[in-house]
Design a protein around this motif. Structure first.
Motif, PDB file in Angstrom:
ATOM      1  N   SER A 190       0.820  -1.210   0.000  1.00 11.81           N
ATOM      2  CA  SER A 190       0.000   0.000   0.000  1.00 11.81           C
ATOM      3  C   SER A 190       0.857   1.265   0.000  1.00 11.81           C
ATOM      4  O   SER A 190       1.691   1.468   0.879  1.00 11.81           O
ATOM      5  CB  SER A 190      -0.928   0.003   1.214  1.00 11.81           C
ATOM      6  OG  SER A 190      -1.831  -1.072   1.135  1.00 11.81           O
ATOM      7  N   GLY A 191       0.635   2.097  -1.022  1.00 15.10           N
ATOM      8  CA  GLY A 191       1.338   3.373  -1.112  1.00 15.10           C
ATOM      9  C   GLY A 191       2.795   3.293  -1.503  1.00 15.10           C
ATOM     10  O   GLY A 191       3.495   4.311  -1.533  1.00 15.10           O
ATOM     11  N   LYS A 192       3.295   2.099  -1.812  1.00 11.27           N
ATOM     12  CA  LYS A 192       4.709   1.962  -2.186  1.00 11.27           C
ATOM     13  C   LYS A 192       4.940   2.494  -3.604  1.00 11.27           C
ATOM     14  O   LYS A 192       4.049   2.476  -4.454  1.00 11.27           O
ATOM     15  CB  LYS A 192       5.141   0.492  -2.124  1.00 11.27           C
ATOM     16  CG  LYS A 192       5.118  -0.110  -0.719  1.00 11.27           C
ATOM     17  CD  LYS A 192       6.357   0.276   0.072  1.00 11.27           C
ATOM     18  CE  LYS A 192       6.318  -0.245   1.500  1.00 11.27           C
ATOM     19  NZ  LYS A 192       6.599  -1.660   1.598  1.00 11.27           N
ATOM     20  N   GLN A 193       6.187   2.917  -3.860  1.00 13.81           N
ATOM     21  CA  GLN A 193       6.564   3.424  -5.181  1.00 13.81           C
ATOM     22  C   GLN A 193       7.268   2.345  -5.997  1.00 13.81           C
ATOM     23  O   GLN A 193       7.986   1.512  -5.442  1.00 13.81           O
ATOM     24  CB  GLN A 193       7.505   4.622  -5.049  1.00 13.81           C
ATOM     25  CG  GLN A 193       6.842   5.893  -4.564  1.00 13.81           C
ATOM     26  CD  GLN A 193       7.808   7.075  -4.596  1.00 13.81           C
ATOM     27  OE1 GLN A 193       8.949   6.944  -4.987  1.00 13.81           O
ATOM     28  NE2 GLN A 193       7.325   8.228  -4.169  1.00 13.81           N
ATOM     29  N   VAL A 194       7.043   2.380  -7.314  1.00 15.61           N
ATOM     30  CA  VAL A 194       7.775   1.515  -8.243  1.00 15.61           C
ATOM     31  C   VAL A 194       8.198   2.353  -9.440  1.00 15.61           C
ATOM     32  O   VAL A 194       7.726   3.469  -9.638  1.00 15.61           O
ATOM     33  CB  VAL A 194       6.906   0.328  -8.738  1.00 15.61           C
ATOM     34  CG1 VAL A 194       6.624  -0.636  -7.607  1.00 15.61           C
ATOM     35  CG2 VAL A 194       5.597   0.812  -9.360  1.00 15.61           C
ATOM     36  N   ARG A 195       9.124   1.786 -10.217  1.00 16.49           N
ATOM     37  CA  ARG A 195       9.551   2.420 -11.467  1.00 16.49           C
ATOM     38  C   ARG A 195       8.924   1.692 -12.651  1.00 16.49           C
ATOM     39  O   ARG A 195       8.835   0.465 -12.640  1.00 16.49           O
ATOM     40  CB  ARG A 195      11.077   2.364 -11.605  1.00 16.49           C
ATOM     41  CG  ARG A 195      11.815   3.214 -10.595  1.00 16.49           C
ATOM     42  CD  ARG A 195      11.882   4.649 -11.029  1.00 16.49           C
ATOM     43  NE  ARG A 195      12.709   5.446 -10.147  1.00 16.49           N
ATOM     44  CZ  ARG A 195      12.903   6.744 -10.306  1.00 16.49           C
ATOM     45  NH1 ARG A 195      12.339   7.378 -11.306  1.00 16.49           N
ATOM     46  NH2 ARG A 195      13.654   7.420  -9.459  1.00 16.49           N
ATOM     47  N   LEU A 196       8.523   2.441 -13.656  1.00 21.02           N
ATOM     48  CA  LEU A 196       7.973   1.840 -14.863  1.00 21.02           C
ATOM     49  C   LEU A 196       9.038   1.792 -15.961  1.00 21.02           C
ATOM     50  O   LEU A 196       9.855   2.714 -16.092  1.00 21.02           O
ATOM     51  CB  LEU A 196       6.767   2.642 -15.358  1.00 21.02           C
ATOM     52  CG  LEU A 196       5.601   2.761 -14.373  1.00 21.02           C
ATOM     53  CD1 LEU A 196       4.456   3.559 -14.996  1.00 21.02           C
ATOM     54  CD2 LEU A 196       5.098   1.393 -13.942  1.00 21.02           C
ATOM     55  N   LYS A 238      10.464  -4.847 -10.128  1.00 22.01           N
ATOM     56  CA  LYS A 238      11.410  -4.000 -10.855  1.00 22.01           C
ATOM     57  C   LYS A 238      10.918  -3.808 -12.278  1.00 22.01           C
ATOM     58  O   LYS A 238      10.473  -4.737 -12.935  1.00 22.01           O
ATOM     59  CB  LYS A 238      12.791  -4.669 -10.907  1.00 22.01           C
ATOM     60  CG  LYS A 238      13.664  -4.371  -9.706  1.00 22.01           C
ATOM     61  CD  LYS A 238      15.064  -4.874  -9.938  1.00 22.01           C
ATOM     62  CE  LYS A 238      15.967  -4.558  -8.760  1.00 22.01           C
ATOM     63  NZ  LYS A 238      17.278  -5.175  -8.906  1.00 22.01           N
ATOM     64  N   ASN A 239      11.025  -2.588 -12.766  1.00 24.70           N
ATOM     65  CA  ASN A 239      10.806  -2.303 -14.187  1.00 24.70           C
ATOM     66  C   ASN A 239       9.464  -2.825 -14.695  1.00 24.70           C
ATOM     67  O   ASN A 239       9.397  -3.570 -15.667  1.00 24.70           O
ATOM     68  CB  ASN A 239      11.925  -2.897 -15.050  1.00 24.70           C
ATOM     69  CG  ASN A 239      13.301  -2.539 -14.522  1.00 24.70           C
ATOM     70  OD1 ASN A 239      13.438  -1.562 -13.777  1.00 24.70           O
ATOM     71  ND2 ASN A 239      14.306  -3.282 -14.897  1.00 24.70           N
TER      72      ASN A 239
END
Length: 244
Positions: A190-196, A238-239
């Motif tokens: 919840s609310g975590k960030q990821v990279r696209l 990741k990614n």
């Protein structure tokens, strides 16, 4: 063994293989799965009608199994606060710190029935190679002054299958919304960030999972989109890529 047996048995007959130890355990994408004694290891065969709520959303099965493993512990009176959680799409974690289990699902569609083989393994009394459920119970007892007893692999495999059966029934009746509140209660995202796209790609925030079990993220200025993993990286988050 189960792959050969599953088409020979009557449909109403349950089938599970349980191993005390594996010597050639496999993870996702052919990765090696280490399986020392003390690990709960099993493969379960289930059938799901194609024209059912779950049959139309087969990727959800891995989420239901991960949730069933966590609930097999956290639904025991006194053990509700053992910090066992789910990581999308198919891992069981201690908090958001360390993996202690995983799920692998293979499905075969024969006419209008999915034959599903669910492999799951999670550390119960083996501290290596990462951490195990009984370590978490010992830690909890020290911190809280409780006297919770260690659990056994047999007990937790049985409880996992029982909980999974109930979750499948709920999903078939109510669809994703019948189980998602329980899933979100235990997930780590919840609310975590990821990279696209790549490690320098745009940042997005995890929102939840969609009706088909894919991750939903919110990229600033672009609204909510569903994403899936790019290839077979060890870390599924990741990614992440946006399907066209």
């Amino acid at each position: 063994l189960i792959g050969r047996l599953m088409f020979e048995l009557p449909e109403e007959m349950g089938l599970i293989a349980i191993a005390v130890r594996q010597t050639q355990g496999k993870g996702r994408g052919g990765n090696v799965w280490l399986s020392p004694i003390g690990c709960a290891l099993s493969t379960l065969h289930i059938t799901i009608p194609l024209h059912s709520n779950l049959g139309q959303r087969i990727p959800f099965i891995q989420h239901l199994v991960s949730l069933a493993v966590v609930e097999s512990v956290r639904s025991i009176p006194g053990y509700e606060d053992i910090d066992l959680r789910v990581k999308w799409p198919n891992d069981i974690y201690y908090s958001d710190l360390m993996k202690l289990g995983g799920v692998l699902v293979n499905s075969t569609l024969i006419e209008t029935t999915f034959h599903i083989l669910i492999g799951f393994g999670f550390n119960v009394s083996n501290s290596n190679p990462t951490i195990c459920i009984n370590d978490l119970i010992t830690k909890f007892n020290k911190e809280e002054g409780t006297t919770l007893k260690p659990l056994t692999t047999d007990c937790l495999i049985a409880r996992t299958v029982t909980v999974l059966e109930k979750l499948i029934d709920i999903f078939q009746e109510k669809g994703p919304n019948g189980v998602l509140p329980r899933y979100y209660k235990y997930w780590i995202h919840s609310g975590k960030q990821v990279r696209l796209y790549n490690e320098e790609g745009p940042t997005a925030w995890i929102v939840g999972i969609d009706d088909y079990g894919f991750l939903q993220v919110h990229e600033e200025g672009k609204g909510v989109e569903s994403v899936h993993p790019d290839g077979n990286s060890f870390d599924m988050l990741k990614n992440l890529i946006v399907p066209k």
